[in-house]
Design a protein around this motif. Structure first.
Motif, mmCIF file in Angstrom:
data_model
loop_
_atom_site.group_PDB
_atom_site.id
_atom_site.type_symbol
_atom_site.label_atom_id
_atom_site.label_comp_id
_atom_site.label_asym_id
_atom_site.label_seq_id
_atom_site.Cartn_x
_atom_site.Cartn_y
_atom_site.Cartn_z
ATOM 1 N N CYS A 37 0.787 -1.341 0.106
ATOM 2 C CA CYS A 37 -0.040 -0.025 0.019
ATOM 3 C C CYS A 37 0.742 1.254 0.004
ATOM 4 C CB CYS A 37 -1.003 0.010 1.140
ATOM 5 S SG CYS A 37 -2.113 1.386 1.227
ATOM 6 N N ASP A 38 2.029 1.275 0.787
ATOM 7 C CA ASP A 38 2.805 2.227 0.883
ATOM 8 C C ASP A 38 3.567 2.503 -0.303
ATOM 9 O OD1 ASP A 38 2.051 2.954 3.564
ATOM 10 O OD2 ASP A 38 4.010 2.210 4.407
ATOM 11 N N MET A 39 3.894 1.555 -1.055
ATOM 12 C CA MET A 39 4.506 1.513 -2.351
ATOM 13 C C MET A 39 3.759 2.099 -3.524
ATOM 14 S SD MET A 39 5.950 -1.526 -4.843
ATOM 15 C CE MET A 39 4.214 -1.676 -5.416
ATOM 16 N N VAL A 40 2.318 1.689 -3.576
ATOM 17 C CA VAL A 40 1.541 2.189 -4.425
ATOM 18 C C VAL A 40 1.394 3.819 -4.290
ATOM 19 C CG1 VAL A 40 -0.877 1.986 -5.232
ATOM 20 C CG2 VAL A 40 0.508 0.094 -4.943
ATOM 21 N N VAL A 41 0.860 4.022 -2.791
ATOM 22 C CA VAL A 41 0.872 5.613 -2.738
ATOM 23 C C VAL A 41 2.172 6.339 -3.197
ATOM 24 C CG1 VAL A 41 0.326 7.381 -0.802
ATOM 25 C CG2 VAL A 41 -0.695 5.226 -0.863
ATOM 26 N N ASP A 42 3.272 5.773 -2.621
ATOM 27 C CA ASP A 42 4.604 6.586 -3.025
ATOM 28 C C ASP A 42 4.625 6.722 -4.397
ATOM 29 O OD1 ASP A 42 4.988 6.857 -0.298
ATOM 30 O OD2 ASP A 42 6.519 5.178 -0.338
#
Length: 140
Positions: free
Chosen positions: A125-130
């Motif tokens: 999730c963090d990777m997609v948002v970043d």
């Protein structure tokens, strides 16, 4: 397997197939949307769903993936963290041995193994948002 596990606690069966009447008392009848909540409170998962076995591992629940076909991700969860036991011999002796092996460790040991796995994994999730934010800034 049901008789062995019933001696240890409540057995819940989720099946896409119609099962013999003798298993009726064990059938999960709750909402499908609640199955992950149920899985999070299991002491052990055993089944032919690699996805559910892996999800249990992520939840810190020991899992046995019992199937004639392997999956790389359950192999890793077994070899690196001990959270999944992959068995391709589906005879009673092999299944019972896997159950005994998975129940031999404490809940705390499994939780530590889960923490180890999560600490070595990316948060998707963090990777997609970043990635979305970086793309937005570069396109801006």
């Amino acid at each position: 397997v049901v008789a062995k596990l019933s001696a240890l606690g409540q057995v819940i069966i989720v099946s896409e197939m119609t099962l013999p009447e003798q298993f009726d008392q064990h059938l999960y009848r709750g909402p499908v949307a609640d199955i992950h909540h149920v899985m999070a409170h299991l002491r052990l998962f055993i089944g032919e769903s690699a996805t559910m076995a892996s999800e249990c591992a992520v939840l810190g629940v020991p899992a046995i993936y019992a199937a004639h076909t392997g999956r790389g991700y359950t192999d890793e969860q077994e070899s690196r963290y001990g959270l999944v036991k992959n068995i391709d011999r589906l005879d009673q002796g092999s299944v019972h041995a896997a159950i005994d092996a998975m129940l031999a460790l404490s809940v705390e040991q499994y939780q530590q193994a889960r923490e180890n796995m999560l600490s070595e994994s990316i948060d998707v999730c963090d990777m997609v948002v970043d990635s979305a934010l970086e793309y937005g800034e570069s396109a801006g």
